[in-house]
Design a protein around this motif. Structure first.
Motif, PDB file in Angstrom:
ATOM      1  N   GLU A   1     -12.602   3.586  -5.377  1.00  0.00           N
ATOM      2  CA  GLU A   1     -13.379   4.476  -6.135  1.00  0.00           C
ATOM      3  C   GLU A   1     -13.362   5.855  -5.516  1.00  0.00           C
ATOM      4  N   LEU A   2     -13.622   5.750  -4.171  1.00  0.00           N
ATOM      5  CA  LEU A   2     -13.693   6.952  -3.090  1.00  0.00           C
ATOM      6  C   LEU A   2     -12.392   7.678  -3.263  1.00  0.00           C
ATOM      7  N   LEU A   3     -11.448   7.126  -3.058  1.00  0.00           N
ATOM      8  CA  LEU A   3      -9.960   7.639  -3.003  1.00  0.00           C
ATOM      9  C   LEU A   3      -9.931   8.447  -4.243  1.00  0.00           C
ATOM     10  N   ASN A   4     -10.355   7.884  -5.448  1.00  0.00           N
ATOM     11  CA  ASN A   4     -10.021   8.368  -6.525  1.00  0.00           C
ATOM     12  C   ASN A   4     -10.861   9.470  -6.808  1.00  0.00           C
ATOM     13  N   TYR A   5     -12.015   9.656  -6.479  1.00  0.00           N
ATOM     14  CA  TYR A   5     -12.932  10.832  -6.530  1.00  0.00           C
ATOM     15  C   TYR A   5     -12.365  11.903  -5.413  1.00  0.00           C
ATOM     16  N   LEU A   6     -11.873  11.601  -4.209  1.00  0.00           N
ATOM     17  CA  LEU A   6     -11.233  12.768  -3.570  1.00  0.00           C
ATOM     18  C   LEU A   6     -10.257  13.109  -4.079  1.00  0.00           C
ATOM     19  N   ASN A   7      -9.206  12.257  -4.628  1.00  0.00           N
ATOM     20  CA  ASN A   7      -8.071  12.999  -5.234  1.00  0.00           C
ATOM     21  C   ASN A   7      -8.206  13.857  -6.291  1.00  0.00           C
ATOM     22  N   SER A   8      -9.550  13.902  -6.914  1.00  0.00           N
ATOM     23  CA  SER A   8      -9.699  14.624  -8.027  1.00  0.00           C
ATOM     24  C   SER A   8     -10.479  15.860  -7.834  1.00  0.00           C
ATOM     25  N   ILE A   9     -10.492  16.026  -6.683  1.00  0.00           N
ATOM     26  CA  ILE A   9     -11.192  17.505  -6.180  1.00  0.00           C
ATOM     27  C   ILE A   9     -10.404  18.245  -5.097  1.00  0.00           C
ATOM     28  N   LYS A  10     -10.644  19.463  -4.843  1.00  0.00           N
ATOM     29  CA  LYS A  10      -9.674  20.276  -4.091  1.00  0.00           C
ATOM     30  C   LYS A  10     -11.077  21.135  -3.116  1.00  0.00           C
TER      31      LYS A  10
ATOM     32  N   PRO B   1      -6.923   0.190   1.002  1.00  0.00           N
ATOM     33  CA  PRO B   1      -7.830   1.250   0.457  1.00  0.00           C
ATOM     34  C   PRO B   1      -8.479   1.670   1.500  1.00  0.00           C
ATOM     35  N   HIS B   2      -8.787   1.076   2.576  1.00  0.00           N
ATOM     36  CA  HIS B   2      -9.714   1.850   3.367  1.00  0.00           C
ATOM     37  C   HIS B   2      -8.923   2.683   4.477  1.00  0.00           C
ATOM     38  N   LEU B   3      -7.677   2.152   4.884  1.00  0.00           N
ATOM     39  CA  LEU B   3      -6.906   2.943   5.519  1.00  0.00           C
ATOM     40  C   LEU B   3      -6.581   4.227   4.697  1.00  0.00           C
ATOM     41  N   LYS B   4      -6.293   4.257   3.322  1.00  0.00           N
ATOM     42  CA  LYS B   4      -5.874   5.378   2.662  1.00  0.00           C
ATOM     43  C   LYS B   4      -6.983   6.432   2.786  1.00  0.00           C
ATOM     44  N   ILE B   5      -8.202   5.897   2.665  1.00  0.00           N
ATOM     45  CA  ILE B   5      -9.263   7.198   3.247  1.00  0.00           C
ATOM     46  C   ILE B   5      -9.064   7.880   4.320  1.00  0.00           C
TER      47      ILE B   5
ATOM     48  N   SER C   1     -26.864  12.495   0.296  1.00  0.00           N
ATOM     49  CA  SER C   1     -25.542  12.117  -0.539  1.00  0.00           C
ATOM     50  C   SER C   1     -25.677  10.858  -1.007  1.00  0.00           C
ATOM     51  N   GLY C   2     -26.384   9.736  -0.666  1.00  0.00           N
ATOM     52  CA  GLY C   2     -26.323   8.540  -0.952  1.00  0.00           C
ATOM     53  C   GLY C   2     -25.265   7.635  -0.272  1.00  0.00           C
ATOM     54  N   ASP C   3     -24.516   6.948  -0.882  1.00  0.00           N
ATOM     55  CA  ASP C   3     -23.652   6.139  -0.227  1.00  0.00           C
ATOM     56  C   ASP C   3     -22.399   5.738  -1.190  1.00  0.00           C
ATOM     57  N   TRP C   4     -21.287   5.003  -0.500  1.00  0.00           N
ATOM     58  CA  TRP C   4     -20.274   4.602  -1.306  1.00  0.00           C
ATOM     59  C   TRP C   4     -20.207   3.004  -1.083  1.00  0.00           C
ATOM     60  N   ILE C   5     -21.042   2.494  -1.351  1.00  0.00           N
ATOM     61  CA  ILE C   5     -21.255   0.868  -1.360  1.00  0.00           C
ATOM     62  C   ILE C   5     -22.003   0.702  -2.668  1.00  0.00           C
ATOM     63  N   GLU C   6     -23.021   1.089  -3.111  1.00  0.00           N
ATOM     64  CA  GLU C   6     -23.781   0.953  -4.283  1.00  0.00           C
ATOM     65  C   GLU C   6     -23.625   2.203  -5.275  1.00  0.00           C
ATOM     66  N   ASN C   7     -24.220   3.167  -4.770  1.00  0.00           N
ATOM     67  CA  ASN C   7     -24.638   4.229  -5.594  1.00  0.00           C
ATOM     68  C   ASN C   7     -23.403   5.151  -5.853  1.00  0.00           C
ATOM     69  N   LEU C   8     -22.278   5.209  -5.003  1.00  0.00           N
ATOM     70  CA  LEU C   8     -21.164   5.968  -5.123  1.00  0.00           C
ATOM     71  C   LEU C   8     -21.380   7.307  -5.633  1.00  0.00           C
ATOM     72  N   THR C   9     -22.139   8.092  -4.670  1.00  0.00           N
ATOM     73  CA  THR C   9     -22.313   9.449  -4.917  1.00  0.00           C
ATOM     74  C   THR C   9     -22.026  10.543  -4.084  1.00  0.00           C
ATOM     75  N   SER C  10     -22.002  11.642  -4.312  1.00  0.00           N
ATOM     76  CA  SER C  10     -21.596  12.529  -3.419  1.00  0.00           C
ATOM     77  C   SER C  10     -22.434  13.787  -3.883  1.00  0.00           C
ATOM     78  N   LEU C  11     -22.516  14.949  -2.813  1.00  0.00           N
ATOM     79  CA  LEU C  11     -23.128  16.221  -3.263  1.00  0.00           C
ATOM     80  C   LEU C  11     -21.946  17.013  -3.355  1.00  0.00           C
ATOM     81  N   GLU C  12     -22.088  18.114  -4.268  1.00  0.00           N
ATOM     82  CA  GLU C  12     -21.133  19.292  -4.370  1.00  0.00           C
ATOM     83  C   GLU C  12     -22.019  20.689  -4.536  1.00  0.00           C
ATOM     84  N   TYR C  13     -21.429  21.747  -3.671  1.00  0.00           N
ATOM     85  CA  TYR C  13     -22.021  22.883  -3.767  1.00  0.00           C
ATOM     86  C   TYR C  13     -20.925  23.811  -4.287  1.00  0.00           C
ATOM     87  N   HIS C  14     -21.105  24.398  -5.201  1.00  0.00           N
ATOM     88  CA  HIS C  14     -20.183  25.388  -5.928  1.00  0.00           C
ATOM     89  C   HIS C  14     -20.815  26.448  -6.875  1.00  0.00           C
ATOM     90  N   ASP C  15     -20.387  27.667  -6.536  1.00  0.00           N
ATOM     91  CA  ASP C  15     -20.933  28.817  -7.397  1.00  0.00           C
ATOM     92  C   ASP C  15     -22.523  28.953  -7.066  1.00  0.00           C
TER      93      ASP C  15
END
Length: 284
Positions: free
Chosen positions: A25-34, A58-62, A222-236
């Protein structure tokens, strides 16, 4: 799939190398942003619980994705946490667009932001590290048990259930610990004239304004990528707490072999111990 451009992204508590890590899930998220800046706010690789026999692809791909982002212009800042505290021996190291630090202060549109993992507030880590490590192992086992339970629940047509969240919310001391953590971090930020304080560690995603007689600040976790699967974004000039489940992303697949500066690398073919061997030798 078109990638979203984001000024700054913060993730923490990924715990690569543990059963609970949601690496796909984290890899998919990182692949969706720049992102222009990516801040890894501690506990990315779980060196406390690292097992050479368990570090799936999948861990190695991160790790590969982080290297790729840095090579393509993203400024990557790795802030050490307690589970990857061994890296603190190499603090203030810079390699191209990659930096390793213990804490970070940035100016965002005229306002100061203070980034640190947050384990400094944890008395169990400061005074009884063995107890904290035992708790980490127990949490990993709890997550593994929870995954088995959810496997059956999904097949029965029922919603997933989080054992750890249920325990945290039902134990008064756990609730008090989270509240105290947030208040202490916010009070220190206000005293030091920071507009934002950004933490991880407690696996509790949050974005909340704190005020006292000395002023106010925005506390973010920013939470975690075990249960919550969350991040923080700062833009504009705005912060946003992002929940992966709410994004409804398409599955984004990148080539396994990717060229970086005209050199082809295949990280999937490498053993995970290659990356951590130098650290583990010193540890054991």
């Amino acid at each position: 799939m078109k990638k979203r451009t984001v000024d700054l992204v913060v993730i923490s508590d990924v715990h690569l190398g543990t059963f609970g890590c949601q690496a796909k899930e984290l890899l998919n998220y990182l692949n969706s942003i720049k992102p222009k800046v990516l801040i890894l706010n501690g506990d990315i690789v779980d060196i406390w619980q690292f097992r050479k026999r368990y570090f799936p692809k999948p861990h190695l791909k991160i790790l590969k994705k982080i290297i790729t982002l840095a090579s393509k212009g993203t400024e990557v800042v790795y802030i050490t946490g307690n589970h990857d505290e061994m890296l603190r021996k190499f603090s203030d190291t810079t390699m191209g667009n990659f930096k390793l630090v213990d804490k970070l202060v940035l100016e965002l549109d005229g306002k100061k932001a203070w980034f640190f993992h947050g384990d400094i507030f944890d008395a169990s880590i400061q005074n009884a590290k063995w107890l904290a490590k035992l708790g980490g192992w127990g949490y990993d086992m709890l997550i593994l048990l929870n995954q088995c339970i959810n496997w059956f629940l999904i097949r029965l047509g029922k919603e997933k259930f989080s054992l750890s969240k249920k325990i945290k919310n039902s134990v008064k001391k756990a609730v008090k610990y989270i509240n105290d953590f947030e208040e202490v971090a916010a009070e220190l930020a206000i005293q030091n004239k920071y507009s934002y304080v950004v933490c991880g560690h407690i696996h509790q995603p949050q974005m909340r304004t704190y005020k006292d007689k000395n002023g106010s600040c925005l506390y973010l976790n920013s939470g975690d990528w075990i249960e919550n699967l969350t991040s923080l974004e700062y833009h504009d000039k705005e912060w946003k707490l992002v929940h992966y489940q709410q994004l409804q992303l398409e599955t984004y697949i990148e080539e396994s072999n990717e060229k970086i500066d005209n050199v082809t690398i295949d990280l999937e073919g490498l053993q995970p111990s290659f990356f951590l061997n130098s650290f583990l030798e010193k540890k054991y």
